[in-house]
Design a protein around this motif. Structure first.
Motif, PDB file in Angstrom:
ATOM      1  N   UNK A 299       0.834  -1.212   0.000  1.00 48.72           N
ATOM      2  CA  UNK A 299       0.000   0.000   0.000  1.00 48.72           C
ATOM      3  C   UNK A 299       0.869   1.263   0.000  1.00 48.72           C
ATOM      4  N   UNK A 300       1.934   1.234   0.756  1.00 46.43           N
ATOM      5  CA  UNK A 300       2.836   2.387   0.777  1.00 46.43           C
ATOM      6  C   UNK A 300       3.521   2.555  -0.580  1.00 46.43           C
TER       7      UNK A 300
ATOM      8  N   UNK B  92       0.922   3.606  -3.323  1.00 46.22           N
ATOM      9  CA  UNK B  92       0.485   4.987  -3.078  1.00 46.22           C
ATOM     10  C   UNK B  92       1.502   5.962  -3.658  1.00 46.22           C
ATOM     11  N   UNK B  93       2.755   5.632  -3.443  1.00 46.31           N
ATOM     12  CA  UNK B  93       3.822   6.454  -3.995  1.00 46.31           C
ATOM     13  C   UNK B  93       3.775   6.453  -5.517  1.00 46.31           C
TER      14      UNK B  93
ATOM     15  N   UNK C  53       3.932  13.255  -1.812  1.00 41.37           N
ATOM     16  CA  UNK C  53       4.608  11.946  -1.803  1.00 41.37           C
ATOM     17  C   UNK C  53       4.194  11.129  -0.578  1.00 41.37           C
TER      18      UNK C  53
ATOM     19  N   UNK D 200      -1.676   8.593   0.698  1.00 42.10           N
ATOM     20  CA  UNK D 200      -2.015   7.175   0.810  1.00 42.10           C
ATOM     21  C   UNK D 200      -3.227   6.918  -0.066  1.00 42.10           C
TER      22      UNK D 200
ATOM     23  N   UNK E  23       2.516  -4.866  12.155  1.00 41.68           N
ATOM     24  CA  UNK E  23       2.067  -4.204  10.932  1.00 41.68           C
ATOM     25  C   UNK E  23       2.727  -2.840  10.802  1.00 41.68           C
ATOM     26  N   UNK E  24       3.142  -2.529   9.593  1.00 43.30           N
ATOM     27  CA  UNK E  24       3.599  -1.178   9.296  1.00 43.30           C
ATOM     28  C   UNK E  24       2.447  -0.220   9.567  1.00 43.30           C
TER      29      UNK E  24
ATOM     30  N   UNK F  70       0.587   2.464   8.393  1.00 39.67           N
ATOM     31  CA  UNK F  70       0.465   3.189   7.123  1.00 39.67           C
ATOM     32  C   UNK F  70      -0.171   4.564   7.305  1.00 39.67           C
TER      33      UNK F  70
ATOM     34  N   UNK G  96       6.111   6.796   7.624  1.00 39.42           N
ATOM     35  CA  UNK G  96       6.473   5.397   7.452  1.00 39.42           C
ATOM     36  C   UNK G  96       6.883   5.112   6.021  1.00 39.42           C
ATOM     37  N   UNK G  97       8.083   4.574   5.884  1.00 37.78           N
ATOM     38  CA  UNK G  97       8.567   4.126   4.579  1.00 37.78           C
ATOM     39  C   UNK G  97       8.878   2.654   4.679  1.00 37.78           C
ATOM     40  N   UNK G  98       9.222   2.081   3.583  1.00 40.12           N
ATOM     41  CA  UNK G  98       9.610   0.661   3.608  1.00 40.12           C
ATOM     42  C   UNK G  98      11.053   0.525   4.047  1.00 40.12           C
TER      43      UNK G  98
END
Lengths: 301, 301, 301
Positions: free
Chosen positions: A243-244, A247-248, C95, C98, C291-292, C294, C299-301
């Motif tokens: 999702x992240x 979204x980007x 950027x 979401x 869970x990330x 979001x 929050x980034x990966x």
């Protein structure tokens, strides 16, 4: 930007022709049943690397002469397995060898354009794993004999097929195909879902792939394709992460010309005219993943 | 090397017979509808661990008496759920319990030989998750009633089925099978791709599996099979990583006897005579992965 | 515990009704072809969060009016792509946007109840990715036109479809669906396995989904469902890890009321009467995953 002339690259094992925006890569070893050699690997890797960067190209078809004895009848075994090794392998140690089929798999897999295999003849071993599995679409002749006979030759699932086959078809079918090493027809239940389209005559496979390619090239956005392939194959390992990422992607894409044109054409009920190019309109955010450097001999897992 | 005598292992719940190079493991609880117990689990785990190491064995078939009421009608529930706990569980705490079905799943999954389930009767719960899913191939009687009724009994997807089922069949089918807990026939669209072959009569399932096994045993390399299974199930999590792994596999395999024989037989258009064995000809590079020690009671994720 | 009144939530874009223990979420934008907007996203996310916590609810059906022009005809494009941005997006930077479709995907995906999409009309884009893929089951009208046209609009695989689609159907079909952006019928080979049931008439889809839901609600355990969904979608990345997870699940579940009732009902050959609830009978061990976040903009990966 000047574009490469594909007729002057000195490739012996393939020909590359442009039916813009579609490129056709044709195997050129019909007399040798299009067997796979290190020379063929080098030509294919070079061609896909150039085509990936060539903004004129939206779709790449890999095919063979439909009168050849085979689309690709597997690795050339005339001089035995010893011929797989290069001078570099001997220098750095054979355990640092990089499988030639896998190099082609990676070159096609990494290509950000639409890739199609037009399988107009029989295909064996790397003729499937390296020359079909990494493509986005596979068109096939109904009469093709298809085999992954590694376990019947004393070797194993190469060209990253242990990665691609279960993802493409699920583990149940992938295990059966690889552990039997049997010969199957395109209509085998084990291959269900692998081929996008099947044709009764060998000569009809490439024309159908070409027509399909031109339709896609005319109506899809190059940058949308590149983003979609990346989101599919280089996605996050959690749904939240995906999702992240996407979204980007959406935030970037809607700021570009193709998305504006897409919405406008939709409103005006007319065909699209996309102009964004991978070379200059693909976000710097891509690639977001880090790739293992497989050319570096010391890279291990 | 001396080989085990499978008739003197004192197993009460199974029989193991050798039709070399094929081993047949037969469930021996027909009177109890072949229900699953801790005793059956222990016998099966012991048998697959021995068979994995036995170089005489190339293929292992798991089956039942075709006149039994069922191939396996699930967990024995006569004494309720309490019977799942062992003395060790009580000593270390029930939260350290290790599911018996999962122990069988792991024993079969880890086996480096070709594994086949010859499902010649109805199968329920662990009779599918533990006694079918971890096998490489599944042969089935067309009349078999197949059910994964965990949600209808108040329990959940056990025996690592939450791992195997979506990988074998995709999540769409796996979710539907597990959340309905319904009873399906082998020809159900939900099971498509799970069974390699289906037979109208119960008595035909094992003979067909045997013939298939002997063909595979005669024509495939033991080490190629072990490498292929590992490359499929213990592969890298990126395509680049897989390329590095299978390159290492190819480099190792082509230096061995079976690959030389495979190429020679291919050239001479004759059948192969493979002689490499898992016990001595499988590269030290295998296993390249690290397994969680599930027997250790303190191991958590 | 007091339960929410779904008729007084002020939702403009959906209606939620209770046919206990089944909840029906109906899209309420028929005049706008049920196009997807930020408003619809907010209503759906709020509804699924409430329904997830409501012990009266065992199954949730998402559907539309069967006389509407479409189940959902995709994102509302009337004001162009700019409308996707919120005030918060402008504040924190685009950027950090979401994707609205992805928020709905996550809300449905995280729901611990049985989720069903009753697709009684055409569906495009987010009408598939956000409003179908995250559901456990999909029922569909045979005449539905189904399209994922992102690459034909200049955008890309959104709403976490790059994560869900290949897992549901395998990569071969997922790549073909997303890269062609074509329009398909439910009986297309590319969609095989995606729909649990297909119906010739639009008005029959919801009643069938309702009957199916009531059968499941009557005969399955809520906690078993929650555990099974978690074991499937939040499983370990190795089979050994999965064995540890589901062993913990079994050990927890057999100590609860539903498992005792399940075994008893089985012995007595009668229907079950499960009473365990997700709010109080689901082990503290769930969730075992992290869970990330979001919602956190950084929050980034």
């Amino acid at each position: 930007m000047s574009y490469p002339d594909y007729s002057s690259q000195g490739w012996q094992n393939i020909t590359v022709s442009l039916d813009s925006p579609v490129a056709i890569v044709k195997l050129n070893r019909a007399k040798q049943r299009n067997t796979f050699t290190n020379g063929l690997e080098q030509d294919l890797v070079a061609a896909y690397e150039l085509l990936d960067l060539d903004d004129r190209v939206h779709v790449i078809i890999l095919t063979a002469d439909h009168t050849a004895p085979a689309y690709c009848s597997g690795a050339e075994l005339n001089s035995g397995w010893g011929s797989i090794y290069s001078k570099e392998d001997e220098l750095h140690g054979r355990h640092t060898h990089r499988d030639a089929g896998g190099k082609v798999t990676l070159a096609i897999f990494r290509c950000r354009k639409i890739t199609i295999a037009a399988v107009n003849g029989h295909a064996v071993g790397v003729g499937i794993t390296g020359l079909q599995l990494p493509c986005d679409f596979r068109f096939v002749w109904a009469g093709a004999k298809l085999a992954l006979p590694f376990v019947r030759r004393g070797i194993a699932a190469e060209a990253a097929s242990g990665y691609l086959l279960p993802r493409l078809l699920g583990y149940s079918r992938a295990v059966a195909l690889l552990l039997t090493g049997g010969t199957y027809s395109p209509d085998s239940p084990l291959l269900q879902g692998l081929y996008y389209a099947t044709f009764p005559n060998r000569e009809d496979v490439l024309p159908a792939a070409l027509a399909f390619s031109h339709e896609l090239a005319a109506n899809t956005s190059q940058t949308s394709i590149a983003w979609s392939k990346a989101l599919l194959w280089r996605g996050a390992d959690s749904i939240e992460g995906q999702h992240i990422l996407d979204s980007r992607g959406i935030a970037d894409l809607v700021s570009r010309g193709d998305a504006a044109e897409g919405a406008k054409a939709f409103k005006e009920r007319r065909s699209v005219k996309f102009t964004d190019k991978v070379s200059k309109d693909l976000s710097d955010f891509v690639p977001w993943w880090t790739e293992l450097d497989v050319r570096q001999r010391k890279t291990k897992l």
